[in-house]
Design a protein around this motif. Structure first.
Motif, PDB file in Angstrom:
ATOM      1  N   THR A  62       1.062  -0.968  -0.095  1.00 25.87           N
ATOM      2  CA  THR A  62      -0.128  -0.463   0.071  1.00 25.87           C
ATOM      3  C   THR A  62       0.728   1.354  -0.033  1.00 25.87           C
ATOM      4  OG1 THR A  62      -1.493  -0.902   0.946  1.00 25.87           O
ATOM      5  CG2 THR A  62      -1.904   1.059   0.889  1.00 25.87           C
ATOM      6  N   ALA A  63       2.212   1.383   1.043  1.00 26.98           N
ATOM      7  CA  ALA A  63       2.664   2.266   1.225  1.00 26.98           C
ATOM      8  C   ALA A  63       3.595   2.415  -0.112  1.00 26.98           C
ATOM      9  CB  ALA A  63       3.722   2.069   2.033  1.00 26.98           C
ATOM     10  N   ILE A  64       3.930   2.102  -1.006  1.00 27.53           N
ATOM     11  CA  ILE A  64       4.555   2.019  -2.267  1.00 27.53           C
ATOM     12  C   ILE A  64       4.047   2.152  -3.059  1.00 27.53           C
ATOM     13  CG2 ILE A  64       5.758  -0.069  -4.017  1.00 27.53           C
ATOM     14  CD1 ILE A  64       6.553  -1.770  -1.985  1.00 27.53           C
ATOM     15  N   VAL A  65       3.296   1.412  -3.491  1.00 27.66           N
ATOM     16  CA  VAL A  65       2.025   1.585  -4.767  1.00 27.66           C
ATOM     17  C   VAL A  65       0.760   2.875  -4.182  1.00 27.66           C
ATOM     18  CG1 VAL A  65       0.337   1.276  -6.449  1.00 27.66           C
ATOM     19  CG2 VAL A  65       1.791  -0.744  -5.534  1.00 27.66           C
ATOM     20  N   ALA A  66      -0.409   3.223  -3.677  1.00 28.55           N
ATOM     21  CA  ALA A  66      -0.824   4.212  -3.740  1.00 28.55           C
ATOM     22  C   ALA A  66      -0.303   4.688  -3.674  1.00 28.55           C
ATOM     23  CB  ALA A  66      -2.512   3.719  -2.129  1.00 28.55           C
ATOM     24  N   GLY A  67       1.169   5.513  -2.211  1.00 31.49           N
ATOM     25  CA  GLY A  67       1.690   6.474  -1.740  1.00 31.49           C
ATOM     26  C   GLY A  67       2.775   6.942  -3.627  1.00 31.49           C
ATOM     27  N   ALA A  68       2.865   5.932  -4.167  1.00 29.78           N
ATOM     28  CA  ALA A  68       3.562   6.744  -5.629  1.00 29.78           C
ATOM     29  C   ALA A  68       2.435   7.563  -5.961  1.00 29.78           C
ATOM     30  CB  ALA A  68       4.396   6.292  -5.981  1.00 29.78           C
ATOM     31  N   VAL A  69       0.903   6.738  -6.360  1.00 29.76           N
ATOM     32  CA  VAL A  69       0.161   7.213  -7.231  1.00 29.76           C
ATOM     33  C   VAL A  69      -0.597   8.823  -7.092  1.00 29.76           C
ATOM     34  CG1 VAL A  69      -2.052   6.383  -7.997  1.00 29.76           C
ATOM     35  CG2 VAL A  69      -0.206   4.845  -7.711  1.00 29.76           C
ATOM     36  N   ALA A  70      -0.417   8.086  -5.133  1.00 35.17           N
ATOM     37  CA  ALA A  70      -1.973   9.747  -4.902  1.00 35.17           C
ATOM     38  C   ALA A  70      -0.530  11.036  -4.922  1.00 35.17           C
ATOM     39  CB  ALA A  70      -1.419   9.381  -3.876  1.00 35.17           C
ATOM     40  N   ALA A  71       0.819  10.549  -4.547  1.00 34.74           N
ATOM     41  CA  ALA A  71       1.449  11.923  -4.771  1.00 34.74           C
ATOM     42  C   ALA A  71       1.268  12.247  -6.123  1.00 34.74           C
ATOM     43  CB  ALA A  71       2.748  11.394  -4.281  1.00 34.74           C
ATOM     44  N   LEU A  72       1.941  11.647  -7.494  1.00 38.48           N
ATOM     45  CA  LEU A  72       1.715  11.898  -8.443  1.00 38.48           C
ATOM     46  C   LEU A  72       0.990  13.017  -9.192  1.00 38.48           C
ATOM     47  CD1 LEU A  72       4.034   9.332 -10.058  1.00 38.48           C
ATOM     48  CD2 LEU A  72       4.559  11.556  -9.435  1.00 38.48           C
ATOM     49  N   ALA A  73      -0.302  11.789  -8.507  1.00 39.25           N
ATOM     50  CA  ALA A  73      -2.285  12.446  -8.924  1.00 39.25           C
ATOM     51  C   ALA A  73      -2.403  13.309  -8.216  1.00 39.25           C
ATOM     52  CB  ALA A  73      -2.869  11.523  -9.880  1.00 39.25           C
ATOM     53  N   GLY A  74      -2.211  13.881  -7.356  1.00 36.74           N
ATOM     54  CA  GLY A  74      -3.389  14.247  -6.096  1.00 36.74           C
ATOM     55  C   GLY A  74      -3.059  15.929  -6.242  1.00 36.74           C
ATOM     56  N   GLY A  75      -3.341  16.458  -5.085  1.00 35.28           N
ATOM     57  CA  GLY A  75      -3.595  18.007  -4.434  1.00 35.28           C
ATOM     58  C   GLY A  75      -2.778  18.409  -3.812  1.00 35.28           C
ATOM     59  N   SER A  76      -2.450  17.908  -3.258  1.00 40.90           N
ATOM     60  CA  SER A  76      -1.577  17.952  -2.200  1.00 40.90           C
ATOM     61  C   SER A  76      -0.037  18.166  -2.097  1.00 40.90           C
ATOM     62  CB  SER A  76      -1.629  17.997  -0.700  1.00 40.90           C
ATOM     63  OG  SER A  76      -1.226  17.689   0.769  1.00 40.90           O
ATOM     64  N   ARG A  77       0.862  18.954  -2.051  1.00 41.79           N
ATOM     65  CA  ARG A  77       2.665  19.030  -3.277  1.00 41.79           C
ATOM     66  C   ARG A  77       3.325  17.851  -1.451  1.00 41.79           C
ATOM     67  NH1 ARG A  77       5.089  25.189  -3.987  1.00 41.79           N
ATOM     68  NH2 ARG A  77       3.083  25.698  -5.408  1.00 41.79           N
ATOM     69  N   PHE A  78       2.267  17.772  -0.090  1.00 41.72           N
ATOM     70  CA  PHE A  78       2.992  17.776   1.173  1.00 41.72           C
ATOM     71  C   PHE A  78       2.562  15.884   1.311  1.00 41.72           C
ATOM     72  CE2 PHE A  78       3.177  21.809   1.355  1.00 41.72           C
ATOM     73  CZ  PHE A  78       5.106  22.350   0.624  1.00 41.72           C
ATOM     74  N   ASN A  79       1.101  15.718   1.344  1.00 40.78           N
ATOM     75  CA  ASN A  79       0.711  14.732   1.318  1.00 40.78           C
ATOM     76  C   ASN A  79       1.021  13.453   1.686  1.00 40.78           C
ATOM     77  OD1 ASN A  79      -1.385  16.099   3.096  1.00 40.78           O
ATOM     78  ND2 ASN A  79      -2.508  15.214   1.145  1.00 40.78           N
ATOM     79  N   VAL A  80       1.644  12.692   2.603  1.00 36.95           N
ATOM     80  CA  VAL A  80       2.080  11.284   1.754  1.00 36.95           C
ATOM     81  C   VAL A  80       0.828  10.235   2.048  1.00 36.95           C
ATOM     82  CG1 VAL A  80       4.004   9.741   2.887  1.00 36.95           C
ATOM     83  CG2 VAL A  80       4.515  12.190   3.266  1.00 36.95           C
ATOM     84  N   THR A  81       0.811   9.021   1.632  1.00 37.30           N
ATOM     85  CA  THR A  81      -0.256   8.266   1.498  1.00 37.30           C
ATOM     86  C   THR A  81       0.333   6.846   1.382  1.00 37.30           C
ATOM     87  OG1 THR A  81      -1.893   9.730   0.277  1.00 37.30           O
ATOM     88  CG2 THR A  81      -1.887   7.484  -0.369  1.00 37.30           C
ATOM     89  N   GLY A  82      -0.227   6.103   2.435  1.00 37.16           N
ATOM     90  CA  GLY A  82      -0.704   5.116   2.879  1.00 37.16           C
ATOM     91  C   GLY A  82      -1.913   4.604   3.725  1.00 37.16           C
ATOM     92  N   PRO A  83      -1.354   3.515   4.481  1.00 37.89           N
ATOM     93  CA  PRO A  83      -2.347   2.731   5.264  1.00 37.89           C
ATOM     94  C   PRO A  83      -2.170   3.656   6.418  1.00 37.89           C
ATOM     95  CG  PRO A  83      -0.694   1.642   5.554  1.00 37.89           C
ATOM     96  CD  PRO A  83      -0.124   1.668   4.297  1.00 37.89           C
ATOM     97  N   THR A  84      -3.610   3.981   7.589  1.00 33.02           N
ATOM     98  CA  THR A  84      -3.295   4.720   8.207  1.00 33.02           C
ATOM     99  C   THR A  84      -4.493   3.821  10.192  1.00 33.02           C
ATOM    100  OG1 THR A  84      -5.482   5.691   7.447  1.00 33.02           O
ATOM    101  CG2 THR A  84      -3.478   6.615   7.023  1.00 33.02           C
ATOM    102  N   ALA A  85      -4.227   4.187  10.898  1.00 36.68           N
ATOM    103  CA  ALA A  85      -4.773   3.892  11.975  1.00 36.68           C
ATOM    104  C   ALA A  85      -6.328   3.645  12.324  1.00 36.68           C
ATOM    105  CB  ALA A  85      -4.533   4.316  13.280  1.00 36.68           C
ATOM    106  N   ALA A  86      -7.042   5.439  11.297  1.00 34.40           N
ATOM    107  CA  ALA A  86      -8.457   4.987  11.688  1.00 34.40           C
ATOM    108  C   ALA A  86      -8.896   4.586  10.588  1.00 34.40           C
ATOM    109  CB  ALA A  86      -8.562   6.672  10.770  1.00 34.40           C
ATOM    110  N   PHE A  87      -8.219   3.472   9.531  1.00 34.05           N
ATOM    111  CA  PHE A  87      -9.394   2.305   8.922  1.00 34.05           C
ATOM    112  C   PHE A  87      -9.590   1.456   9.700  1.00 34.05           C
ATOM    113  CE2 PHE A  87      -8.137   4.746   4.834  1.00 34.05           C
ATOM    114  CZ  PHE A  87     -10.212   5.439   4.505  1.00 34.05           C
ATOM    115  N   VAL A  88      -8.477   0.837  10.574  1.00 33.03           N
ATOM    116  CA  VAL A  88      -8.933  -0.071  10.993  1.00 33.03           C
ATOM    117  C   VAL A  88     -10.012  -0.715  11.616  1.00 33.03           C
ATOM    118  CG1 VAL A  88      -7.786  -1.620  13.409  1.00 33.03           C
ATOM    119  CG2 VAL A  88      -5.748   0.170  12.062  1.00 33.03           C
TER     120      VAL A  88
END
Length: 588
Positions: free
Chosen positions: A58-84
């Motif tokens: 998740t950190a590898i694939v979603a992290g890269a895709v969200a960073a390149l395609a998203g709208g925030s310069r600084f957001n780092v995407t991956g699995p998060t505790a809120a979803f558990v």
């Protein structure tokens, strides 16, 4: 013209004089965040109920895709505790395959929200609701890690209360060595940041736990069971290769519906499954939107930049659409990793892409070492994550200082998250907050009679003219109360002027109520003059059939003109026309 908000943050960064020094800063920030993301991704995947490598995917694939395609310069995407709290029941009922399909569905919803311009969604979720459900989630996560922290096998699964009861029932079976390793890791996680070194605390805490577990298992083994590690708890198979712990290979393409369900068999995708996953998928999408946009807002505050909210939703949606095809679970922007990225000097989405590459490198090159991490150390890491997520100080401060209505919303949302369900908590909390807002707005709206009324130029109005000043929006919760005053006028009043300069809006209920006031005035032979309404509201009233009628109803821009109209009507000594004010008279 319609445009797809893709790559907006990347394009903005490259336009902002991006040079080699920024590349260096992004690389260093990405390395730092990547070191933090490796243990967190594994811990959160395990807490969700899936093997640790799926968190890394998740950190590898979603992290890269969200960073390149998203709208925030600084957001780092991956699995998060809120979803558990949301994902664990999906895995228990539908297995890994069901979780990935739900993630795909949530990704579609997020893309639709972004393309539909719903990027300002976070503005409509009140702070007590966000604080209540995040604090509740934090408590649930921490409570569910207790069995793993003290080495209880099989205890603690299920709902929070059942988990706590099961844990208490099995306390006599706790594993001292596992507990000691967990305490050592927790102490390192809490004390290391005080040294103010650039090495992330999770790296030190898990390394200390791994070393202690190796000593407990190989140097000083006791009579009891060994300290559980990732390698002892998880096995993997890729093609003809198999092993324990984390596979030393990058994520490979896979069809989510070909992965096993809860019974270990290949998942059967049909309408019934889609219907069962629709609710969880919507909850995933809403939480992902809220958390990602909230993370973007916090990042903007730390860096004095502006994000593209719709672009961020589209980027997060694409990340959740692509990641499941590589074994990745649900992802969203992570506040802790984003803050680490900013503090480490990150300048653009390249830092988040670098973080994804660091996680990939660690997985391929350090898989045997990752397998040595003890499960109790991962539980200690999640304790720290839960504490930071809980915002306990803000929670207590809000309880002490917020108005009673907001406190009630906070407590209700927290309690429902802990004891019922997070989706119910957000829905009920938002509903309560909305009702509270409506009540407050209704209290602000009122109509008062003006004593000794005068026109705009200070000229006294006729004695037979009464002036009422209406303030605030006229809507379903306030219109009846505000306009009820107009039903109690003196018998000698022949004209009523309503000053509506401070009425910004009227809804359908207010229009119906105003029509009732007009009908009541007609029956008494009293003329009505509405002053100061904006053109858009006058147009709305005309469409509802409330039109100007001489001697009955008219609209004026100011009190002087209204006073002149009142004198003319009364001086003509003609009774107001009792024909309907909503007839076919010539419009204003």
């Amino acid at each position: 013209m319609f445009s797809v908000p893709l790559f907006s943050a990347l394009r903005a960064s490259l336009r902002d004089h991006y040079d080699l020094s920024d590349v260096r800063r992004d690389a260093l920030a990405g390395i730092t965040v990547g070191m933090v993301a490796v243990p967190l991704s594994m811990a959160l995947a395990i807490a969700t109920g899936v093997p640790p490598q799926h968190g890394l995917y998740t950190a590898i694939v979603a992290g890269a895709v969200a960073a390149l395609a998203g709208g925030s310069r600084f957001n780092v995407t991956g699995p998060t505790a809120a979803f558990v709290v949301i994902l664990f029941p999906i895995v228990a009922e539908h297995g890994l395959g069901g979780l990935l399909i739900a993630t795909l569905m949530a990704g579609c919803i997020l893309v639709a929200l972004g393309l539909g311009g719903m990027g300002r969604l976070i503005q409509f979720v009140p702070y007590p609701v966000v604080l209540g459900f995040t604090s509740g989630i934090a408590l649930v996560i921490a409570a569910l890690q207790i069995p793993q922290f003290i080495g209880l096998d099989g205890a603690g699964a299920g709902h929070l209360l059942a988990s706590l009861a099961d844990t208490v029932a099995h306390l006599a079976e706790l594993h001292p060595s596992t507990l000691a390793v967990g305490v050592l890791s927790l102490a390192a996680l809490l004390l290391w940041p005080r040294l103010k070194t650039p090495v992330p605390a999770p790296l030190i805490g898990l390394a200390a736990g791994a070393a202690a577990a190796w000593v407990a298992n190989h140097v000083m083994p006791g009579d009891g069971a060994p300290v559980a590690t990732i390698a002892s708890e998880f096995e993997w198979r890729i093609g003809e290769q198999s092993g324990s712990g984390v596979p030393p290979a990058p994520p490979t393409a896979v069809l989510p519906w070909r992965l096993p369900g809860a019974d270990g068999e290949t998942l059967r995708v049909d309408l019934a499954l889609i219907r069962d996953l629709a609710g969880p998928a919507f909850a995933i999408a809403m939480l992902a939107a809220i958390e990602s946009l909230l993370c973007s807002v916090v990042a903007d505050g730390m860096t004095r930049t502006r994000h593209d909210a719709n672009g961020e939703l589209v980027g997060q949606g694409l990340a959740n659409l692509v990641a499941p095809f590589f074994g990745g679970i649900t992802a969203t922007a992570a506040l802790a990793r984003t803050a680490t990225n900013i503090r480490s000097g990150g300048r653009s989405p390249i830092a988040a892409v670098t973080h994804a590459l660091v996680v990939l490198l660690a997985m391929v090159a350090l898989a045997p070492l990752l397998g040595l991490v003890p499960m109790s150390a991962l539980a200690a890491l999640l304790f720290v994550v839960a504490w930071n997520m809980s915002e306990a100080r803000h929670f207590v401060r809000t309880l002490r200082s917020a108005p009673p209505g907001d406190v009630a919303v906070l407590v209700a949302c927290f309690g429902l998250t802990v004891f019922v369900d997070m989706v119910v908590a957000v829905a009920v909390g938002t509903g309560l907050a909305g009702a509270l807002f409506i009540r407050r707005m209704a209290l602000l709206t009122h109509a008062d009679r003006v004593d000794a009324p005068r026109g705009d130029s200070g000229t006294p109005l006729p004695a037979s003219t009464a002036v009422y000043d209406v303030n605030g929006p006229l809507f379903f919760a306030a219109a009846e109360k505000a306009l009820a005053t107009l039903h109690r006028i003196d018998p000698d009043v022949r004209t009523v002027i309503i000053d509506m300069h401070d009425v910004p809006s009227m809804d359908a209920t207010a229009i119906v109520t105003l029509r009732g006031v007009i009908d009541d005035m007609q029956q008494r032979g009293v003329a009505l003059i509405l002053v100061g309404l904006p053109a858009r509201i006058i147009l709305k009233l005309r469409r509802a059939g409330i039109r100007r009628s001489p001697g009955v109803l008219t609209y004026c821009s100011g009190l002087d003109r209204a006073a002149g109209t009142a004198r003319r009507w009364e001086g003509a000594d003609t009774e107001p026309d009792v024909a309907t004010a909503h007839g076919s008279a010539k419009p204003l």
